[in-house]
Write a protein that holds these residues in place. Structure first.
Motif, PDB file in Angstrom:
ATOM      1  N   UNK A  18     -13.991  -5.730  -2.611  1.00 59.58           N
ATOM      2  CA  UNK A  18     -13.802  -5.235  -3.938  1.00 59.58           C
ATOM      3  C   UNK A  18     -13.024  -3.992  -4.434  1.00 59.58           C
ATOM      4  N   UNK A  19     -13.616  -3.074  -3.866  1.00 60.54           N
ATOM      5  CA  UNK A  19     -12.836  -1.892  -4.471  1.00 60.54           C
ATOM      6  C   UNK A  19     -11.187  -1.984  -4.041  1.00 60.54           C
ATOM      7  N   UNK A  20     -10.893  -2.537  -2.867  1.00 66.29           N
ATOM      8  CA  UNK A  20      -9.757  -2.392  -2.541  1.00 66.29           C
ATOM      9  C   UNK A  20      -8.594  -3.314  -3.516  1.00 66.29           C
ATOM     10  N   UNK A  21      -9.567  -4.703  -3.558  1.00 61.33           N
ATOM     11  CA  UNK A  21      -8.871  -5.631  -4.363  1.00 61.33           C
ATOM     12  C   UNK A  21      -8.603  -4.836  -5.806  1.00 61.33           C
ATOM     13  N   UNK A  22      -9.444  -4.420  -6.357  1.00 56.63           N
ATOM     14  CA  UNK A  22      -9.285  -3.736  -7.513  1.00 56.63           C
ATOM     15  C   UNK A  22      -8.550  -2.420  -7.812  1.00 56.63           C
ATOM     16  N   UNK A  23      -8.351  -1.838  -6.855  1.00 52.79           N
ATOM     17  CA  UNK A  23      -7.861  -0.487  -6.885  1.00 52.79           C
ATOM     18  C   UNK A  23      -6.482  -0.095  -6.173  1.00 52.79           C
ATOM     19  N   UNK A  26      -0.961  -2.751  -7.440  1.00 57.02           N
ATOM     20  CA  UNK A  26      -0.337  -3.863  -7.393  1.00 57.02           C
ATOM     21  C   UNK A  26       1.285  -3.701  -6.897  1.00 57.02           C
ATOM     22  N   UNK A  27       1.947  -2.657  -7.515  1.00 56.22           N
ATOM     23  CA  UNK A  27       3.300  -2.220  -7.059  1.00 56.22           C
ATOM     24  C   UNK A  27       3.373  -2.100  -5.613  1.00 56.22           C
ATOM     25  N   UNK A  28       2.513  -0.953  -5.259  1.00 60.10           N
ATOM     26  CA  UNK A  28       2.545  -0.902  -3.829  1.00 60.10           C
ATOM     27  C   UNK A  28       2.230  -2.044  -2.848  1.00 60.10           C
ATOM     28  N   UNK A  29       1.166  -2.805  -3.309  1.00 61.45           N
ATOM     29  CA  UNK A  29       0.999  -4.085  -2.558  1.00 61.45           C
ATOM     30  C   UNK A  29       2.267  -4.940  -2.670  1.00 61.45           C
ATOM     31  N   UNK A  30       2.894  -5.081  -3.560  1.00 62.35           N
ATOM     32  CA  UNK A  30       4.212  -5.671  -3.680  1.00 62.35           C
ATOM     33  C   UNK A  30       5.255  -5.440  -2.709  1.00 62.35           C
ATOM     34  N   UNK A  31       5.417  -4.139  -2.739  1.00 63.22           N
ATOM     35  CA  UNK A  31       6.069  -3.379  -1.630  1.00 63.22           C
ATOM     36  C   UNK A  31       5.777  -4.024   0.030  1.00 63.22           C
ATOM     37  N   UNK A  32       4.555  -3.685   0.072  1.00 60.90           N
ATOM     38  CA  UNK A  32       4.070  -3.874   1.338  1.00 60.90           C
ATOM     39  C   UNK A  32       4.283  -5.272   1.920  1.00 60.90           C
ATOM     40  N   UNK A  33       3.976  -6.287   0.915  1.00 57.32           N
ATOM     41  CA  UNK A  33       4.299  -7.722   1.312  1.00 57.32           C
ATOM     42  C   UNK A  33       5.563  -8.009   1.253  1.00 57.32           C
ATOM     43  N   UNK A  77     -14.062  -0.738   7.344  1.00 60.79           N
ATOM     44  CA  UNK A  77     -13.241  -0.055   6.296  1.00 60.79           C
ATOM     45  C   UNK A  77     -11.651  -0.276   6.751  1.00 60.79           C
ATOM     46  N   UNK A  78     -11.461  -0.162   8.015  1.00 58.83           N
ATOM     47  CA  UNK A  78     -10.019  -0.043   8.492  1.00 58.83           C
ATOM     48  C   UNK A  78      -9.679  -1.636   8.536  1.00 58.83           C
ATOM     49  N   UNK A  79     -10.622  -2.519   8.896  1.00 52.98           N
ATOM     50  CA  UNK A  79     -10.370  -3.946   8.817  1.00 52.98           C
ATOM     51  C   UNK A  79      -9.816  -4.318   7.552  1.00 52.98           C
ATOM     52  N   UNK A  80     -10.661  -4.139   6.648  1.00 51.66           N
ATOM     53  CA  UNK A  80     -10.423  -4.435   5.002  1.00 51.66           C
ATOM     54  C   UNK A  80      -9.009  -3.694   4.670  1.00 51.66           C
ATOM     55  N   UNK A  81      -8.811  -2.350   4.921  1.00 50.37           N
ATOM     56  CA  UNK A  81      -7.537  -2.027   4.512  1.00 50.37           C
ATOM     57  C   UNK A  81      -6.641  -2.551   5.288  1.00 50.37           C
ATOM     58  N   UNK A  82      -6.521  -3.099   6.558  1.00 53.23           N
ATOM     59  CA  UNK A  82      -5.380  -3.764   7.091  1.00 53.23           C
ATOM     60  C   UNK A  82      -5.114  -5.069   6.566  1.00 53.23           C
ATOM     61  N   UNK A  83      -6.321  -5.831   6.030  1.00 50.80           N
ATOM     62  CA  UNK A  83      -6.234  -7.038   5.436  1.00 50.80           C
ATOM     63  C   UNK A  83      -5.499  -7.129   4.275  1.00 50.80           C
ATOM     64  N   UNK A  84      -5.753  -5.965   3.250  1.00 47.01           N
ATOM     65  CA  UNK A  84      -4.834  -6.009   2.143  1.00 47.01           C
ATOM     66  C   UNK A  84      -3.480  -5.234   2.175  1.00 47.01           C
TER      67      UNK A  84
END
Lengths: 399, 376
Positions: A18-23, A26-33, A77-84
């Motif tokens: 939940x923390x990762x999804x919220x925090x 989005x712009x960095x996530x867009x770059x990673x994706x 934690x490491x797994x959830x970080x990688x997932x997102x």
């Protein structure tokens, strides 16, 4: 023996997710994706968010700013970080020099340097390898000669990753050239703004200036910047390398990449009217990689379990480094083969954030060969895989 | 049985070796790769002058003989130096298809080509086709006396430099049918041809080509309508043989450079060539190089024989598949044994690694040819 998560652990997993999804911005996530290269600011901004949550340094002891998590929680934690797709904090501060400072530094040094690492106000880089000291790191030649309250540092360091962003560098330097090679080395922290330091970029075969040579020409470093005892730096360096290697298996990232590969292969045309996942050759090679990933995952869990009951990370981290780097490289080849002809265009500009033109290839296909080329480094850095095998031979097999 | 080079082949090898020594040092190549066209027009003129552009063609077409074994000799030498001039797209693929499908009038272009005055590109692959040459969605519809072509082609080698484009298009049948594929030669400057050129990861040039209702006269058709699949496959097979031979040369250089480096690089007070673990890995590289060389020779000799077409195709697939396997091992090991310096842009080793990796991907990758070998 119990391989499944407890209710509390599942709850923790939910909390992290939940923390990762919220925090996670989005712009960095867009770059990673979209495989757009991250800038210094992206890393720093994200690390500051983790810091505010208190999660930037899970592996540190609580009293210096760690989380106090169990090994399983760290793993989740490491797994959830990688997932997102969230980047891990840049290793040089949190994973490398931080543990050396809180283990061997004096109180003054801890107060001076640890907050900057946690708060991401200071970017660190590494000064270990030299042009003639790679696998044989202990033969390093950069000298630090005492001059009153200072050392005068001269020499050249190489394979310095992202030093162009760095404020400080941690270095292994020779303080006693008469001693046995491991015994005359000291561990120095050096401000990159000190006169006499010059960076020259090294371009890699994927076209990026990811690493540098760092030249030291009569660089004056206060003696108070030395960690621990003079000539004991090799001991500290080895501890740092072990810390570097514990998380080097990269299982969470490999898992996510394999899942994504399977998804993409199920959509990728095989040229015969079906999909690539229908192709028995390709499908069986995905399966082999998945099986290797499972074996590695449980090897890592065993190592984590050992650490959690108080054992220091030992030579088994060499297994994780070897197998983890090779698995990552195998996955690189699978992505490249999936992209086939679309892996060949060299169009780095289309992976920049402000690119407006016609994109060549789908789903990042055009970056797959570059990733394959670049990631050959994984079996070379952090103590090459050959050196890891030497460690196994010596420390485990007694050869 | 005689595996030795003929006198002509020896002369050809000598002349390419001399050229490479004089004009193709690593820094020379870097300059060529960075130039606008991505190849040297002067070198191309020299290729013509030295007669190399005639090598792919039969004597009756005015060529040197058109033997695959001659091409093998030439390409291996190109491989040592990573020559980037568009010999394969223009002479082997474009010229080869013109020679096999063209009528007398169309073949006149071959004379210009062999004189160095014509650049060609061949557009066969599409986004959905992978390596299947029968998977053609580009359409060619009858329009009065001529045709109208529409579709997209990917990885068109030498696309942006070519004056003419040979493009496969469907005149009848369903998307993967072997029947119904026709080949057209069109002017790159024709209305509706959009060419987006780029550099490839190995320093060559290619393009994305879009055909938007391109009108061509009936004379643009090469061969009979709907029957060009076999000719396309054979042309690609010759190109596959050529890059396999090129890889043999490049891998030889990789092995040689790795062995030399290991004899000079010192760690732990001795040269790293003293470590038996590394010696054995170089021995394995040598074995791979030798097997690659052997299988390429086998395929070249079979292409020059009067065996049935299926046998020839099978031989090429064996070569490309086996060479692909060698490429992985030799390329990766050369980089690994060099260490960090092996993945830097400044050293030729990384560039050889990139070129052989691209070769593995071109004209059917290892999996494709393994499957094709099994099916034939």
């Amino acid at each position: 023996m119990n391989p499944s998560f407890t209710a509390e652990e599942r709850q923790f997993q939910q909390q992290v997710r939940e923390f990762l999804e919220a925090e996670f911005p989005t712009d960095i996530r867009h770059k990673v994706d979209n495989r757009i290269r991250l800038e210094k600011d992206d890393y720093v901004r994200w690390q500051k968010i983790l810091y505010r949550k208190g999660w930037v340094a899970p592996n540190w002891p609580v009293e210096v700013g760690g989380t106090g998590w169990t090994a399983v929680q760290k793993y989740i934690f490491a797994e959830e970080m990688a997932r997102i797709g969230a980047p891990e904090p840049v290793a040089f501060g949190v994973k490398m020099v931080g543990p050396v400072i809180f283990t061997y530094g004096n109180e003054e040094q801890k107060k001076r340097f640890l907050p900057g690492i946690l708060e991401s106000t200071v970017w660190w880089c590494q000064g270990y390898s030299e042009p003639n000291a790679g696998s044989d790191l202990a033969s390093l030649k950069t000298t630090a000669v005492r001059d009153g309250d200072h050392y005068i540092v001269n020499g050249t360091k190489t394979w310095n990753t992202l030093g162009q962003y760095a404020d400080w560098i941690f270095c292994l330097v020779r303080t006693d050239s008469g001693a046995k090679k491991q015994e005359g080395i000291s561990f120095l922290l050096i401000d990159m703004k000190t006169p006499g330091i010059r960076l020259s970029p090294i371009y890699l075969i994927d076209g990026t200036p990811e690493v540098n040579e760092v030249h030291f020409d009569n660089v004056r470093v206060p003696v108070e910047n030395r960690i621990g005892e003079e000539n004991q730096g090799w001991t500290y360096a080895k501890v740092l390398l072990t810390h570097e290697r514990t998380n080097i298996a990269g299982v969470p990232r490999s898992k996510v990449r394999l899942e994504k590969l399977r998804e993409l292969a199920a959509k990728a045309p095989d040229g015969q009217g079906g999909t690539l996942l229908d192709d028995p050759l390709f499908r069986s090679r995905i399966a082999e990689a998945e099986i290797q990933c499972l074996a590695l995952e449980y090897a890592e869990l065993r190592a984590l379990a050992a650490v959690s009951v108080g054992k220091a990370p030992g030579p088994e981290s060499s297994i994780l480094k070897i197998v983890g780097s090779e698995l990552g490289q195998t996955i690189d080849t699978l992505y490249m083969e999936m992209a086939a002809l679309q892996s060949l265009p060299y169009v780095p500009e289309q992976f920049s954030v402000d690119f407006q033109g016609e994109v060549i290839g789908e789903d990042g296909a055009a970056s797959t060969a570059l990733t394959y080329f670049n990631n050959r480094k994984a079996s070379i850095y952090g103590g090459s895989n050959e050196i890891q095998k030497n460690i196994i031979c010596k420390a485990v097999l007694g050869l | 049985m005689d595996f030795s080079y003929s006198e002509e082949q020896q002369m050809l090898q000598d002349s390419v070796q001399k050229f490479v020594q004089r004009h193709y040092a690593f820094e020379d190549r870097r300059g060529i790769v960075a130039s606008d066209a991505g190849y040297s027009a002067e070198h191309w003129a020299l290729f013509a002058e030295l007669g190399w552009l005639t090598v792919p063609f039969a004597e009756e077409d005015g060529g040197f003989g058109g033997l695959a074994t001659d091409l093998m000799v030439l390409m291996e030498e190109f491989g040592h130096a990573m020559v980037v001039e568009p010999f394969i797209p223009t002479a082997v693929l474009g010229g080869g298809l013109l020679a096999s499908l063209g009528n007398a009038a169309q073949k006149e272009a071959l004379v210009t080509l062999m004189e160095g005055g014509l650049q060609l590109a061949v557009a066969l692959y599409e986004e959905q086709s992978r390596y299947n040459l029968a998977n053609v969605c580009t359409s060619a519809q009858r329009d009065g006396e001529g045709y109208v072509l529409s579709g997209n082609k990917v990885l068109v080698l030498n696309g942006a430099n070519a004056e003419r484009l040979l493009v496969s298009a469907r005149t009848s049948g369903d998307s993967c049918d072997r029947d119904g594929i026709s080949l057209f030669m069109i002017d790159m400057a024709s209305a509706g041809v959009y060419c987006h050129g780029y550099t490839t990861v190995d320093g060559h040039r290619a393009a994305q080509v879009r055909l938007d209702k391109v009108r061509v006269p009936a004379s643009a058709l090469l061969g009979d309508e709907g029957t060009s699949f076999c000719a396309l496959e054979q042309a690609i097979d010759r190109a596959a043989l050529c890059v396999s031979a090129e890889a043999v040369g490049a891998m030889d250089t990789l092995l040689h450079k790795t062995v030399e480096y290991s004899k000079t690089r010192k760690q732990f007070g001795i040269t790293i060539s003293s470590f038996q673990a590394l010696q054995h890995r170089m021995a394995n590289m040598f074995i791979e190089c030798q097997l690659a060389r052997s299988v390429v020779l086998m395929a070249a000799m079979k292409l020059d024989s009067d065996l049935p077409d299926a046998e020839k195709a099978k031989a090429v697939s064996a070569a490309k598949s086996r060479v692909g396997k060698a490429i992985r091992q030799v390329g990766q090991e050369a980089v690994q044994l060099h260490g960090g310096i092996g993945i830097t842009d400044e050293l030729d080793v990384g560039h050889l690694f990139k070129r052989v990796t691209a070769i593995e991907t071109l004209f059917g990758n290892t999996d494709f040819h393994t499957r094709r070998f099994a099916a034939l």
